[in-house]
Design an enzyme around this catalytic site. Structure first.
Site, short mmCIF file in Angstrom:
data_model
loop_
_atom_site.label_atom_id
_atom_site.label_comp_id
_atom_site.label_asym_id
_atom_site.label_seq_id
_atom_site.Cartn_x
_atom_site.Cartn_y
_atom_site.Cartn_z
N ARG A 106 115.58 6.58 -6.81
CA ARG A 106 114.35 7.16 -7.33
C ARG A 106 113.33 7.28 -6.22
NH1 ARG A 106 111.13 4.66 -12.36
NH2 ARG A 106 110.61 3.08 -10.86
N THR A 110 107.44 10.47 -6.56
CA THR A 110 107.63 11.48 -7.62
C THR A 110 108.39 10.93 -8.83
OG1 THR A 110 109.77 12.19 -6.73
CG2 THR A 110 107.80 13.27 -5.83
N ASP A 202 112.55 -4.64 -9.87
CA ASP A 202 113.50 -3.65 -9.32
C ASP A 202 114.89 -4.28 -9.33
OD1 ASP A 202 113.37 -1.11 -6.99
OD2 ASP A 202 115.16 -2.33 -7.24
N ASP A 205 116.86 -4.39 -5.96
CA ASP A 205 116.28 -5.37 -5.03
C ASP A 205 116.58 -6.79 -5.47
OD1 ASP A 205 115.28 -3.42 -3.39
OD2 ASP A 205 113.22 -3.54 -4.15
C1 PRP Z 1 116.78 2.05 -10.40
C2 PRP Z 1 117.76 1.83 -11.54
C3 PRP Z 1 117.95 3.23 -12.05
C4 PRP Z 1 116.60 3.85 -11.87
C5 PRP Z 1 115.92 3.87 -13.19
O1 PRP Z 1 117.44 2.52 -9.30
O2 PRP Z 1 118.93 1.21 -11.12
O3 PRP Z 1 118.95 3.96 -11.36
O4 PRP Z 1 115.88 3.01 -10.96
O5 PRP Z 1 114.72 4.56 -13.11
P1 PRP Z 1 114.47 5.94 -13.86
O6 PRP Z 1 115.00 5.77 -15.24
O7 PRP Z 1 112.97 6.08 -13.82
O8 PRP Z 1 115.16 7.02 -13.11
P2 PRP Z 1 116.72 2.75 -7.89
O9 PRP Z 1 116.18 4.13 -7.79
O10 PRP Z 1 115.72 1.65 -7.66
O11 PRP Z 1 117.91 2.68 -6.88
P3 PRP Z 1 118.85 1.45 -6.49
O12 PRP Z 1 119.73 1.16 -7.68
O13 PRP Z 1 119.62 1.99 -5.34
O14 PRP Z 1 117.99 0.27 -6.12
N1 URA Z 2 114.09 0.75 -11.78
C1 URA Z 2 114.11 -0.59 -11.74
O1 URA Z 2 114.93 -1.17 -11.02
N2 URA Z 2 113.23 -1.27 -12.47
C2 URA Z 2 112.32 -0.68 -13.27
O2 URA Z 2 111.54 -1.37 -13.94
C3 URA Z 2 112.31 0.73 -13.30
C4 URA Z 2 113.22 1.41 -12.56
#
Ligand code: PRP
Ligand code: URA
Length: 211
Positions: A106, A110, A202, A205
């Site tokens: 994400r 944006t 997150d 993370d």
């Molecule tokens: C997190 C999570 C989803 C997304 C959800 O991933 O694992 O994929 O955010 O958010 P959304 O519903 O608003 O799209 P992230 O983008 O943090 O990537 P990562 O899993 O690589 O940490």
């Molecule tokens: N992605 C995450 O990992 N946590 C949130 O709360 C939203 C999006």
């Protein structure tokens, strides 16, 4: 959103484990372990209507037409990175499943998904596809991943997450009304940065100890 398309899997064991995942003091090693345990419990529910056929076997006492799973092997699709936490537990329950990966992150400004990887099992149109990602926040990531899976031919997709925001459920239902959603909790709302409240932070993370 058709309410019937959302299944809340709120078993007491899941609720208990989820509380420890939400706690900001829980270290990554425990966070990952709990996610794996919850995903195994969720898989049990998500897969409870798998088609069954029978096979003739000999028990030590007699012949029997015994139940076995029917159809092509399942496809588990992990939405990277955090999807891998749910994937691991599901694979423990169904080790023979095929596995695919959709790489998305994400954009923090944006909140739109940025795609970087796509690799899924062959004959995806003949498989039950279980797409997994712990967090359904805006749902932009899930919407993009499911669109890619459909474009690749997937016809029977279920989406499994740990936490869902009401906004994300509505958005996913709007874009993909045919996709059933399974979640362990429906939280209150999103904050102005698109994080789920109360949430768990997150997920990626917290799994991997990054920032
Ligand atoms: C997190 C999570 C989803 C997304 C959800 O991933 O694992 O994929 O955010 O958010 P959304 O519903 O608003 O799209 P992230 O983008 O943090 O990537 P990562 O899993 O690589 O940490
Ligand atoms: N992605 C995450 O990992 N946590 C949130 O709360 C939203 C999006």
């Amino acid at each position: 959103m058709n309410k019937q398309n959302v299944t809340l899997i709120d078993h007491p064991l899941i609720k208990h484990k989820l509380t420890f995942m939400r706690d900001k003091e829980t270290p990554s090693v425990v966070f990952r372990q709990l996610l794996r345990e919850i995903s195994t419990l969720m898989a049990y529910e998500v897969l409870r209507d798998l088609p069954i056929t029978t096979r003739t076997i000999e028990t030590p006492l007699q012949t029997m037409n015994a139940p076995v799973l029917d159809g092509k092997k399942l496809a588990f699709i992990s939405i990277l990175r955090a999807g891998n936490g749910l994937l691991d537990g599901m694979l423990e329950l169904v080790p023979s499943a095929r596995v695919g990966h959709v790489g998305l992150y994400r954009d923090h400004e944006t909140l739109e998904p940025v795609e970087y990887y796509f690799k899924i099992p062959q004959k995806i149109d003949e498989r039950l596809v279980i797409a997994v990602d712990p967090m359904l926040a805006t749902a932009n990531s899930a919407i993009a991943a499911i669109a890619q899976l459909k474009k690749a031919g997937a016809q029977n997709i279920r989406f499994v997450c740990l936490l869902a925001a009401p906004e994300g459920i509505a958005n996913l239902g709007h874009h993909h009304p045919d996709i059933p959603i399974y979640t362990a909790a429906i939280d209150e709302c999103l904050n102005d940065k698109g994080y789920i409240l109360p949430g768990l932070g997150d997920a990626g993370d917290r799994m991997y100890g990054t920032k």
